[in-house]
Scaffold this active site. Structure first.
Site, PDB file in Angstrom:
ATOM      1  N   THR A   1       3.607  -0.120  -6.559  1.00 55.12           N
ATOM      2  CA  THR A   1       4.996  -0.213  -6.112  1.00 55.12           C
ATOM      3  C   THR A   1       5.303   0.833  -5.036  1.00 55.12           C
ATOM      4  O   THR A   1       5.950   0.524  -4.043  1.00 55.12           O
ATOM      5  CB  THR A   1       5.967  -0.042  -7.296  1.00 55.12           C
ATOM      6  OG1 THR A   1       5.638   1.143  -8.004  1.00 55.12           O
ATOM      7  CG2 THR A   1       5.890  -1.208  -8.223  1.00 55.12           C
ATOM      8  N   THR A   2       4.799   2.051  -5.227  1.00 52.79           N
ATOM      9  CA  THR A   2       5.057   3.085  -4.221  1.00 52.79           C
ATOM     10  C   THR A   2       4.375   2.699  -2.913  1.00 52.79           C
ATOM     11  O   THR A   2       4.965   2.797  -1.835  1.00 52.79           O
ATOM     12  CB  THR A   2       4.520   4.452  -4.707  1.00 52.79           C
ATOM     13  OG1 THR A   2       4.888   4.619  -6.063  1.00 52.79           O
ATOM     14  CG2 THR A   2       5.065   5.570  -3.880  1.00 52.79           C
TER      15      THR A   2
ATOM     16  N   ASP B   1       1.665  -0.288 -16.897  1.00 52.50           N
ATOM     17  CA  ASP B   1       1.037  -0.543 -15.598  1.00 52.50           C
ATOM     18  C   ASP B   1      -0.441  -0.836 -15.764  1.00 52.50           C
ATOM     19  O   ASP B   1      -0.976  -1.778 -15.177  1.00 52.50           O
ATOM     20  CB  ASP B   1       1.167   0.694 -14.677  1.00 52.50           C
ATOM     21  CG  ASP B   1       2.553   0.811 -14.074  1.00 52.50           C
ATOM     22  OD1 ASP B   1       3.424   0.008 -14.442  1.00 52.50           O
ATOM     23  OD2 ASP B   1       2.762   1.712 -13.239  1.00 52.50           O
TER      24      ASP B   1
HETATM   25  P1  ADP Z   1       1.536   3.104  -6.693  1.00 53.85           P
HETATM   26  O1  ADP Z   1       2.888   3.049  -7.300  1.00 53.85           O
HETATM   27  O2  ADP Z   1       1.523   2.553  -5.315  1.00 53.85           O
HETATM   28  O3  ADP Z   1       0.448   2.551  -7.558  1.00 53.85           O
HETATM   29  P2  ADP Z   1       0.326   5.659  -7.187  1.00 53.85           P
HETATM   30  O4  ADP Z   1       1.057   6.942  -7.220  1.00 53.85           O
HETATM   31  O5  ADP Z   1      -0.239   5.110  -8.449  1.00 53.85           O
HETATM   32  O6  ADP Z   1       1.256   4.639  -6.482  1.00 53.85           O
HETATM   33  O7  ADP Z   1      -0.845   5.849  -6.133  1.00 53.85           O
HETATM   34  C1  ADP Z   1      -1.737   4.836  -5.833  1.00 53.85           C
HETATM   35  C2  ADP Z   1      -2.675   5.266  -4.735  1.00 53.85           C
HETATM   36  O8  ADP Z   1      -3.450   6.388  -5.134  1.00 53.85           O
HETATM   37  C3  ADP Z   1      -3.644   4.150  -4.418  1.00 53.85           C
HETATM   38  O9  ADP Z   1      -3.831   4.059  -3.038  1.00 53.85           O
HETATM   39  C4  ADP Z   1      -4.901   4.594  -5.135  1.00 53.85           C
HETATM   40  O10 ADP Z   1      -6.067   4.057  -4.548  1.00 53.85           O
HETATM   41  C5  ADP Z   1      -4.818   6.090  -4.963  1.00 53.85           C
HETATM   42  N1  ADP Z   1      -5.609   6.823  -5.962  1.00 53.85           N
HETATM   43  C6  ADP Z   1      -5.545   6.719  -7.292  1.00 53.85           C
HETATM   44  N2  ADP Z   1      -6.436   7.548  -7.892  1.00 53.85           N
HETATM   45  C7  ADP Z   1      -7.073   8.198  -6.897  1.00 53.85           C
HETATM   46  C8  ADP Z   1      -8.106   9.212  -6.856  1.00 53.85           C
HETATM   47  N3  ADP Z   1      -8.648   9.693  -7.960  1.00 53.85           N
HETATM   48  N4  ADP Z   1      -8.517   9.632  -5.638  1.00 53.85           N
HETATM   49  C9  ADP Z   1      -7.957   9.158  -4.518  1.00 53.85           C
HETATM   50  N5  ADP Z   1      -6.988   8.224  -4.496  1.00 53.85           N
HETATM   51  C10 ADP Z   1      -6.545   7.753  -5.655  1.00 53.85           C
END
Ligand code: ADP
Length: 527
Positions: free
Chosen positions: A98-99, A391
């Protein structure tokens, strides 16, 4: 509001209405949409920060979840509301990303504004953005990797990526294991999963580590009378949506009693009626009763005497889960109680969870029903865990359904950006500018991931671009080293649909906002 006709103004709108047109309307809308994106930007990624939201009555929500933040914020501006819709659609469709969707939409609009300043017409930008979004979806589909049947490892990684940064860090492995076990228990042969079978029960107390899984349905209620059995085996379950109480009159009635005999008669009659109801329940063969409404003291006494296990004021959603799990029908009137309506479970038992009594309904007729108990030190921790688990359940379900996943950590965005620039060159004309702007806008994801991790976004982007130019398609940001790393190897993976949905909803919202050049708002008093 008026039009001139031969010097005579003609009023077409009610007095007090406001109207903004042309570039002004676009600038205001874009500024509002960008403000929404800016509000959630700092929460993106594994190192994103949380927000504390306080509502008008002082209730506090602490969260990192984009859609929750936007839903809790009291957003007024119509263009800003459209951005909230982006997050909601993303949440409805896939439950995560969502973000990402909102941040990309904000950046698309920011870049569109630059083009508007260069006198590129909004419809040209809109057209270019649509072409770019279609192409981007095609490319990301091409990048996707198959989820192999029974590959629990990849599902664990997908759940883990969704949970990252959401306050569950300490017990992530344990929670991911619970989630994947729950989803695979419920999954059909063809990979479809009905998440309605999975119940998440929150309990404040203990630590996250004490969370667990129950094969069956867990109800946050205790039996109504201590003389009732704590455990019933071979439970024949009646689900009742009617009160086991003396029927009160609809209107305020007054009963005049003139002698003690009459009072006794009245009480006897009340007791006789309740006994009648209880006898009906017993005659159906039920030995467990879940009642959505109340059960009064006399009824409790008779039910206990008959050896039944009964709980009252069970939530509607729990009643529905019980119906599906045990095969019982929800009975909504006392007269409709019959043996055919009963459901079955091997065990119904009251047990303590974090010092509170709860009812476990296990070995259900439908073995697909499962419950996850989540525990945490405070209400805020448990609530945020609950959102993270919801989620994660959704993404695992989507991954099983679509059987496709992609690497995360900004890697698809950098790859898409590179390929879209190549594509733009083949398109030419003014649309090329818009496609290039779209390509550039996607880099907001790795840039934000870097910024939120306290890294230099330019250095990171240069590093990532170089890796992708060398053909390392899954190179994303390793937040620990600040360098490009293979996201597949690090287990940072997401379902394909998270990306395709984010691309299409972000592009749609940006295009919709761009195409508005006239905002006519009725005056408040006229509303
Ligand atoms: P959203 O609400 O968009 O899911 P998040 O705060 O969960 O937002 O962030 C998602 C982003 O963070 C994605 O682009 C995902 O690939 C990235 N991400 C998640 N875990 C990691 C990690 N360990 N290292 C780098 N990027 C990550």
């Amino acid at each position: 509001m008026s039009q001139q006709l031969g010097g005579q103004p003609i009023l077409i709108l009610k007095e007090g209405s406001s109207r903004t047109r042309g570039r002004d309307a676009q600038s205001i809308n874009i500024a509002a949409a960008k403000a929404v994106a800016a509000a959630v930007r700092t929460t993106l990624g594994p190192k994103g920060m949380d927000k504390m939201l306080v509502d008008t009555i002082g209730d506090v929500v602490i969260t990192n979840d984009g859609v929750t933040i936007l839903k809790e914020m009291d957003i007024e501006h119509p263009a800003a509301k459209m951005m909230v819709e982006v997050a909601k659609t993303q949440d409805d469709e896939v439950g995560d990303g969502t973000t990402t969707a909102v941040v990309v939409a904000g950046e698309l609009l920011k870049r569109a504004e630059d083009l508007l300043e260069q006198d590129v017409h909004p419809t040209v930008i809109a057209h270019g953005y649509r072409m770019a979004a279609d192409k981007a979806i095609e490319i990301v589909r091409d990048l996707a990797i198959d989820v192999k049947p029974n590959d629990a490892d990849i599902l664990l990684k997908i759940a883990g990526t969704a949970m990252t940064g959401k306050g569950a860090e300490a017990a992530k492995d344990k929670l991911c294991d619970l989630i994947v076990r729950a989803v695979t228990m419920v999954a059909e042969e063809d990979g479809t999963v009905d998440l309605d079978f999975i119940k998440v029960e929150k309990k404040v107390g203990g630590s996250i580590e004490d969370s667990g899984i129950v094969e069956g349905v867990l109800i946050d209620k205790e039996r109504v009378h201590p003389a009732m059995p704590k455990k019933v085996e071979n439970a024949k379950i009646l689900l009742l949506n009617a009160a086991v109480e003396f029927k009160k009159t609809e209107v305020d009635a007054e009963i005049n009693i003139t002698s003690p005999d009459q009072l006794q008669m009245f009480l006897d009659e009340e007791e006789r009626m309740i006994r009648g109801i209880v006898e009906k329940i017993i005659a159906s063969g039920a030995n467990v009763l879940f009642c959505q409404k109340g059960i009064d003291d006399i009824a409790q006494h008779y039910l206990a005497k008959a050896g039944l296990f009964a709980t009252r004021r069970v939530k509607k959603s729990d009643m529905e889960k019980l119906a599906r799990a045990t095969g019982a029908t929800l009975v909504s009137s006392i007269d409709a109680i019959s043996p055919e309506e009963l459901g079955f479970a091997g065990i119904v038992e009251e047990r303590k969870v974090s010092g509170e009594d709860m009812t476990f309904v296990e070995q259900c007729k439908n073995p697909k029903a499962v419950s996850i108990i989540i525990k945490g030190g405070t209400e805020h921790v448990v609530d945020e865990l609950d959102r993270a688990i919801e989620d994660a359940l959704r993404v695992v379900e989507v991954a099983l359904r679509d059987k496709k996943f992609v690497a995360g950590g900004g890697s698809p965005e950098v790859e898409l950006s590179l390929r879209l620039r190549e594509y733009a060159a083949t398109v030419g004309g003014r649309a090329q500018l818009a496609i290039e702007a779209f390509a550039g806008a996607l880099e907001i994801i790795p840039r934000t991931l870097a910024e939120n991790a306290g890294l230099d976004p330019i250095d990171v982007l240069v590093d990532l671009r170089a890796a992708h130019e060398k053909g390392q398609k899954t190179a994303g940001l390793d937040v620990n080293t600040g360098k490009a790393g293979d996201m597949l190897a690090q287990g940072v993976v997401e379902p394909l649909r998270v990306k395709t949905q984010a691309l299409s909803s972000a592009a749609e919202a940006a295009v919709m906002i761009l195409r508005i050049d006239d905002v006519i708002a009725s005056s408040k008093s006229a509303g």
